[in-house]
Design a protein around this motif. Structure first.
Motif, PDB file in Angstrom:
ATOM      1  N   ILE A 151      48.372  51.742 117.194  1.00 22.50           N
ATOM      2  CA  ILE A 151      49.325  50.574 117.048  1.00 22.50           C
ATOM      3  C   ILE A 151      48.755  49.377 115.817  1.00 22.50           C
TER       4      ILE A 151
ATOM      5  N   ASP B  86      49.137  47.888 125.028  1.00 20.89           N
ATOM      6  CA  ASP B  86      49.832  48.547 124.560  1.00 20.89           C
ATOM      7  C   ASP B  86      49.293  49.866 125.197  1.00 20.89           C
TER       8      ASP B  86
ATOM      9  N   PRO C  29      57.199  51.650 117.915  1.00 16.48           N
ATOM     10  CA  PRO C  29      58.028  50.315 117.493  1.00 16.48           C
ATOM     11  C   PRO C  29      58.100  49.320 119.091  1.00 16.48           C
TER      12      PRO C  29
ATOM     13  N   ASN D 169      55.062  45.637 121.018  1.00 21.21           N
ATOM     14  CA  ASN D 169      54.555  45.336 119.653  1.00 21.21           C
ATOM     15  C   ASN D 169      54.139  44.456 120.483  1.00 21.21           C
ATOM     16  N   ASN D 170      53.066  44.389 122.074  1.00 20.65           N
ATOM     17  CA  ASN D 170      52.728  43.084 122.578  1.00 20.65           C
ATOM     18  C   ASN D 170      51.541  42.590 121.343  1.00 20.65           C
ATOM     19  N   SER D 171      50.359  43.877 120.699  1.00 22.00           N
ATOM     20  CA  SER D 171      49.466  43.233 120.204  1.00 22.00           C
ATOM     21  C   SER D 171      49.493  43.112 118.545  1.00 22.00           C
ATOM     22  N   ARG D 172      50.630  43.644 117.704  1.00 19.43           N
ATOM     23  CA  ARG D 172      51.256  43.199 116.223  1.00 19.43           C
ATOM     24  C   ARG D 172      51.882  42.152 116.273  1.00 19.43           C
ATOM     25  N   SER D 173      52.756  41.594 117.358  1.00 19.12           N
ATOM     26  CA  SER D 173      53.347  39.872 117.483  1.00 19.12           C
ATOM     27  C   SER D 173      52.528  39.635 117.854  1.00 19.12           C
TER      28      SER D 173
END
Ligand code: HEM
Length: 496
Positions: free
Chosen positions: A118, A212, A229, A232-236
């Motif tokens: 992630i 995630d 892909p 996306n919660n933590s990456r955004s």
């Protein structure tokens, strides 16, 4: 005569029978089968019942395993795998003693939080933020305390509104906001630590990362890279974090270049130490906000739950207030609000530790993955790839370790210090095979000394400036969740 061709139903039954035979054979051959299961059956497919029970009543299942298998390992079912749990100090010491090359903490955390997929391989494997917390943050605790103390009244007063007398306060959200702000003062400094949208994001990141990770764990490992892909919660959240922090990082970089290594007024905060470490490692600045946010992840909710639980206990045990006030008053009168003064606040320290003991915040410590086959100290064989851990709460409630373990005894640890003259082993930050609130050994929580200062200062401030009580109609909460979900009544203490 020609044999009739097998019809579709027969083929389906044959396939099902083959699948069942395969699962049974796999289960039979699995070395983990010999480890007793707690919480339900361990048979293929039926083990999902055990996983469901563990998901719904983890604390009860762990306590049952601890009581039943005192001293030896047992296992519990998770939706995607088995978790082997050691019980008793010998089992804990066994994990602690083994080298990382046998029991991997990187793989253990990766299994819990799915960090590599992630958030990337670098963050998962090169955990240099842990070294910076251990060294720079801990070494600088005396010099950051004035910052923390400066933020304290603002953080509390902006979050607890009780100008007109008693006010009902939702303790957990209030303490999450307060702790996020206090910690951010030390992590990123002013003015970001008072920027509401930044604080909201720092708090939200924990839930985003857990969401995630939990979804990822339900997906078969082979399909996880395809699913990444879409999670996306933590990456955004990290993309947003970068937009908040970029101007600050650029300004710091400009000053670092302008003043060089002798920069006298360099900010005394975690962001600065992370930037300096990143420079030495040749890590790009864009990677630094993620380090700050994984620190927020480790720091904010753990500390907020701890102080929320302590404030609940204060409200539920009004007889503890006077001794705490007397201690804080006497020590701050003679020493002021200094690091040395905090060290002397044994009763405040004991209160926090007893609150942790009776309503433990983290569920597991020393979570590792075995990188080779091995036999544990109790004779349990675990194969390579096994996820192993220690359950914290049952150890803290063990009558063998604590007299009247079911009783909330706020000053049990300060009394032990006074009686034995041995301070360190009774302190909030101390770790051992029996005291696991912060883990144990070389990988024990590196932020615990900062957490202790922050929480002691916060509890001492609350005790000196506020009255707290339970609403008379309230049932006493016995679990952490019930306690921190409650409202307590808070009012400003009258002068004199
Ligand atoms: C009362 C508050 C806290 C509690 C109860 C707590 C508890 C824990 C526990 C149980 C672990 C796992 C240790 C193990 O597996 O053996 C841990 C790890 C960690 N904690 Fe804390 N913690 C707290 C506050 C903090 C703070 C304030 C920070 C940062 C300043 C922090 C940073 C970390 C980090 C970075 C790790 C990972 C260690 C590693 O990867 O080796 N924690 N914490």
């Amino acid at each position: 005569m020609a044999q009739p061709a097998m019809d579709g139903t027969t083929i389906a039954y044959a396939c099902l029978a083959l699948l069942a035979a395969h699962l049974l054979a796999k289960w039979y051959m699995d070395p983990l089968r010999r480890i007793p299961t707690v919480g339900g059956p361990s048979l293929p497919l039926l083990s999902y019942l055990a996983a469901r029970k563990f998901a719904r009543s983890s604390d009860e299942v762990l306590q049952e395993g601890y009581d039943k298998y005192q001293g030896t390992a047992f296992k519990v079912a998770m939706p995607n795998r088995w978790l082997v749990v050691v019980s008793g100090p010998e089992g804990v010491e066994d994990i602690r003693r083994r080298p990382d090359s046998d029991l991997s903490i990187v793989d253990g955390f990766n299994e819990l939080f799915q960090t590599e997929l992630i958030l990337g391989k670098d963050l998962n494997e090169n955990r240099w933020h842990v070294d910076v917390i251990k060294s720079s943050l801990t070494r600088n605790l005396p010099s950051i305390l004035p910052e923390l103390l400066d933020e304290l009244p603002h953080a509390v007063q902006d979050n607890i509104r009780c100008e007109d007398g008693w006010a009902a306060v939702n303790i957990l959200p209030t303490m999450i906001n307060t702790v996020a702000r206090l910690s951010s003062r030390v992590f990123v400094g002013l003015p970001l630590c008072r920027t509401e949208p930044y604080l909201r994001l720092a708090i939200r990141f924990t839930a985003a990362r857990m969401k995630d990770a939990n979804i990822m764990k339900l997906i078969p490992p082979i399909l996880r890279p395809i699913a990444v892909p879409f999670l996306n919660n933590s990456r955004s959240a990290l993309v947003e974090a970068r937009t908040f922090m970029e101007p600050l990082i650029q300004a710091r970089r400009a000053d670092m270049e302008r003043f060089g290594p002798d920069w006298q007024n360099r900010p005394n905060d975690l962001l600065q130490w992370y930037l300096e470490e990143a420079t030495e490692r040749g890590t790009p600045d864009e990677a630094v906000p993620a380090r700050v946010f994984v620190t927020n992840f480790a720091a904010i909710h753990t500390s907020a739950l701890s102080i929320a639980s302590a404030l609940y206990d204060l409200a539920a045990h009004p007889e503890s207030v006077a001794p705490l006030r007397a201690e804080v008053e006497q020590i701050t009168t003679s020493d002021g609000w200094t690091k040395a003064a905090l060290e002397k606040m044994w009763k405040v320290d004991s209160f926090l530790r007893e609150s942790q003991r009776s309503k433990t915040v983290a569920r597991f410590a020393l979570t590792r993955v075995a990188t080779k086959d091995m036999t544990l100290v109790d004779g349990t064989f675990i194969p390579r790839g096994t996820l192993i851990t220690a359950a914290i709460a049952p150890a803290h409630r063990d009558q063998k370790h604590y007299q009247c373990a079911d009783v909330f005894d706020p000053f049990r640890f300060s009394r032990a210090r006074e009686e034995t003259g041995i301070g360190a082993t009774q302190a909030f930050t101390h770790t051992s095979g029996k005291w696991l609130a912060f883990g144990h050994g070389k990988h024990a929580c590196p932020g615990r000394f900062f957490a202790a200062d922050e929480l002691k200062a916060l509890l001492a401030y609350m005790v000196m400036n506020y009255d707290v009580k339970l609403d008379g109609t309230q049932q006493r909460a016995s679990t952490l969740v019930d306690a921190v979900r409650s409202k307590i009544l808070v009012r400003k203490r009258k002068a004199g």
